[in-house]
Design a protein around this motif. Sequence first.
Motif, PDB file in Angstrom:
ATOM      1  N   LEU A   1     -13.576  -7.505 -30.437  1.00  0.00           N
ATOM      2  CA  LEU A   1     -14.649  -8.395 -29.984  1.00  0.00           C
ATOM      3  C   LEU A   1     -14.875  -9.452 -31.053  1.00  0.00           C
ATOM      4  O   LEU A   1     -14.736  -9.169 -32.240  1.00  0.00           O
ATOM      5  CB  LEU A   1     -15.951  -7.614 -29.811  1.00  0.00           C
ATOM      6  N   CYS A   2     -15.251 -10.663 -30.632  1.00  0.00           N
ATOM      7  CA  CYS A   2     -15.576 -11.684 -31.624  1.00  0.00           C
ATOM      8  C   CYS A   2     -16.598 -12.646 -31.058  1.00  0.00           C
ATOM      9  O   CYS A   2     -17.074 -12.487 -29.939  1.00  0.00           O
ATOM     10  CB  CYS A   2     -14.325 -12.403 -32.115  1.00  0.00           C
ATOM     11  N   GLY A   3     -16.933 -13.668 -31.843  1.00  0.00           N
ATOM     12  CA  GLY A   3     -17.947 -14.636 -31.456  1.00  0.00           C
ATOM     13  C   GLY A   3     -17.635 -15.318 -30.137  1.00  0.00           C
ATOM     14  O   GLY A   3     -18.544 -15.667 -29.371  1.00  0.00           O
ATOM     15  N   THR A   4     -16.350 -15.502 -29.869  1.00  0.00           N
ATOM     16  CA  THR A   4     -15.956 -16.133 -28.611  1.00  0.00           C
ATOM     17  C   THR A   4     -16.496 -15.331 -27.418  1.00  0.00           C
ATOM     18  O   THR A   4     -16.939 -15.910 -26.421  1.00  0.00           O
ATOM     19  CB  THR A   4     -14.417 -16.241 -28.546  1.00  0.00           C
ATOM     20  N   ASP A   5     -16.474 -14.006 -27.544  1.00  0.00           N
ATOM     21  CA  ASP A   5     -16.971 -13.161 -26.443  1.00  0.00           C
ATOM     22  C   ASP A   5     -18.479 -13.352 -26.243  1.00  0.00           C
ATOM     23  O   ASP A   5     -18.970 -13.258 -25.117  1.00  0.00           O
ATOM     24  CB  ASP A   5     -16.642 -11.697 -26.721  1.00  0.00           C
TER      25      ASP A   5
ATOM     26  N   GLY B   1     -11.744 -10.329 -23.465  1.00  0.00           N
ATOM     27  CA  GLY B   1     -10.821  -9.644 -24.372  1.00  0.00           C
ATOM     28  C   GLY B   1      -9.576 -10.456 -24.661  1.00  0.00           C
ATOM     29  O   GLY B   1      -8.629 -10.443 -23.888  1.00  0.00           O
ATOM     30  N   HIS B   2      -9.594 -11.189 -25.790  1.00  0.00           N
ATOM     31  CA  HIS B   2      -8.423 -12.010 -26.148  1.00  0.00           C
ATOM     32  C   HIS B   2      -7.737 -11.500 -27.412  1.00  0.00           C
ATOM     33  O   HIS B   2      -6.777 -12.098 -27.871  1.00  0.00           O
ATOM     34  CB  HIS B   2      -8.851 -13.476 -26.326  1.00  0.00           C
ATOM     35  N   GLU B   3      -8.251 -10.387 -27.979  1.00  0.00           N
ATOM     36  CA  GLU B   3      -7.650  -9.835 -29.203  1.00  0.00           C
ATOM     37  C   GLU B   3      -7.169  -8.427 -28.875  1.00  0.00           C
ATOM     38  O   GLU B   3      -7.945  -7.478 -28.935  1.00  0.00           O
ATOM     39  CB  GLU B   3      -8.716  -9.758 -30.310  1.00  0.00           C
ATOM     40  N   PHE B   4      -5.900  -8.293 -28.498  1.00  0.00           N
ATOM     41  CA  PHE B   4      -5.471  -6.949 -28.111  1.00  0.00           C
ATOM     42  C   PHE B   4      -3.984  -6.704 -28.347  1.00  0.00           C
ATOM     43  O   PHE B   4      -3.191  -7.626 -28.505  1.00  0.00           O
ATOM     44  CB  PHE B   4      -5.845  -6.644 -26.652  1.00  0.00           C
TER      45      PHE B   4
ATOM     46  N   ILE C   1      -4.414  -8.958 -35.339  1.00  0.00           N
ATOM     47  CA  ILE C   1      -3.463 -10.060 -35.554  1.00  0.00           C
ATOM     48  C   ILE C   1      -4.000 -11.372 -34.978  1.00  0.00           C
ATOM     49  O   ILE C   1      -3.812 -12.435 -35.564  1.00  0.00           O
ATOM     50  CB  ILE C   1      -2.076  -9.702 -34.963  1.00  0.00           C
ATOM     51  N   GLU C   2      -4.697 -11.302 -33.848  1.00  0.00           N
ATOM     52  CA  GLU C   2      -5.194 -12.551 -33.230  1.00  0.00           C
ATOM     53  C   GLU C   2      -6.206 -13.264 -34.131  1.00  0.00           C
ATOM     54  O   GLU C   2      -6.025 -14.445 -34.439  1.00  0.00           O
ATOM     55  CB  GLU C   2      -5.765 -12.269 -31.832  1.00  0.00           C
ATOM     56  N   PRO C   3      -7.282 -12.585 -34.589  1.00  0.00           N
ATOM     57  CA  PRO C   3      -8.178 -13.299 -35.503  1.00  0.00           C
ATOM     58  C   PRO C   3      -7.469 -13.747 -36.789  1.00  0.00           C
ATOM     59  O   PRO C   3      -7.749 -14.840 -37.302  1.00  0.00           O
ATOM     60  CB  PRO C   3      -9.298 -12.293 -35.794  1.00  0.00           C
TER      61      PRO C   3
HETATM   62 ZN   LIG Z   1     -11.571 -13.803 -31.244  1.00  0.00          ZN
END
Ligand SMILES: [Zn+2]
Length: 329
Positions: free
Chosen positions: A36-40, A57-60, A142-144
Motif C-alpha cells: 500500500l502507498c500514498g497513491t492508494d 494495488g500497483h505494488e505486487f 521493487i515497485e516503490p
Molecule cells: Zn506505490
Amino acid sequence: MKAALVESVGKVGLTTVPDPTPGPRQVVVKVAACGLCGTDLHIRQGEFAPSLPLVPGHEFAGEVVGTGAEVTELAVGDRVAVDPSLYCYECRFCRTGHNNLCERWAAIGVTTAGGAAEYAVAPVANCVRLPENVRTQDAALIEPLSCAVRGYDVLKSQLGAHILIYGSGTMGLMMLELAKRTGAASVDVLDLNEDRLATARRLGCSAAAANADELDRPQGWDLVVDATGNAAAIQDGLGRVAKAGTFLQFGVSDYATTATIEPYKIYNQEITITGSMAVLHSYERAAELFAGGVLDPEIFISDRLPLDEYPDALDRFAAGKGRKIVVVP
Ligand SMILES: [Zn+2]
Ligand SMILES: [Zn+2]
C-alpha cells in the motif's frame, strides 16, 4: 476470487469478482503480497483513478498461474514482480522517451484492476522474473524502489553532495538507501515522527532531526528531496537548497497543495527545482538493486496483513503507522 475494492470516494471494502483470464500476451499472477502507498490513499479520495469502482494495488509480486496463447517468455510456476506502468507507445511523450508522462497514462491498480486481490493480470512485458535469493512476498518493494531509482535518474551526479531528505516513511528511507550509494558526503533525514527517525538512524543516515534548524547547515544542502508531499515540508525544503543545488519533488501532494518560490534566489543562486513521476525505465534496475540487497525487507515491511484487512490497512497507513504495509491474499 476475493479482491479489495474502492467502491466510491472514501468507501473501501472486500468483494468477490470473477478470476481474471489472460489476453494473448498477458499472464495471470497469483499475488503473494501487495504493498500500500500514498497513491492508494489518493485513489480512495477520488484522485488519480479515472473511475471507480477499482480493485487497487500497483505494488505486487507473485507466481504465474496462467499464460496467454502468445506468451513464450514465462511459464506457470515462474515467480515475477510486476511493473504496473501501461503506456500507449504512440503519443508524443512515449515517442520522445517520456513514457511515464504518456498522454494515455495508465497503470495496473490505478486505472485497471490491480494486485490487492488473489489474482491479477499483467502484460508479459511488465513482468520481471525474480532471482532465487529474492522471496516473492518481499518483491512488492521493487515497485516503490523503482520510483526512487527514477528520482535519482532526473538528477545530475551527486558525488560528494550533502543531501537532505524530508520524510522517513518508506519512500524517504528508500531515497536514503540509494543516496548512500550515490557517493553522497552526507545524508540527513527529517521527520516529525520519532519512531521513523529511529529507523533512518538505524539505516545509517548522517543525522536525523525533526527540524532542519537542528542540523546546523546554514549554507544549505546540495540536494533537498521532499518525500512527504506535505506543504509545510516542501516550503521549508525550498528554502534549504544550497547555491547551485537542486530541490526534488518526489513526494505526492494533494492536487490543491501550493508553495511559494523566490524567483530572484532561483536566478541568482542557479537553483534547480525538479520532479520525478512514478517509474520510467527503472523497474528492471530496481529489481537488480533489490536482488543485490540494497534494502532489507525485514526493516522496510513493517506489517503483513491478510487481504481481508485491506480497508483497515489503508487506515493504518493513512495514520502514519509503520513503514511499508503489505496485504497477503
Ligand atoms: Zn506505490
Ligand atoms: Zn503515450
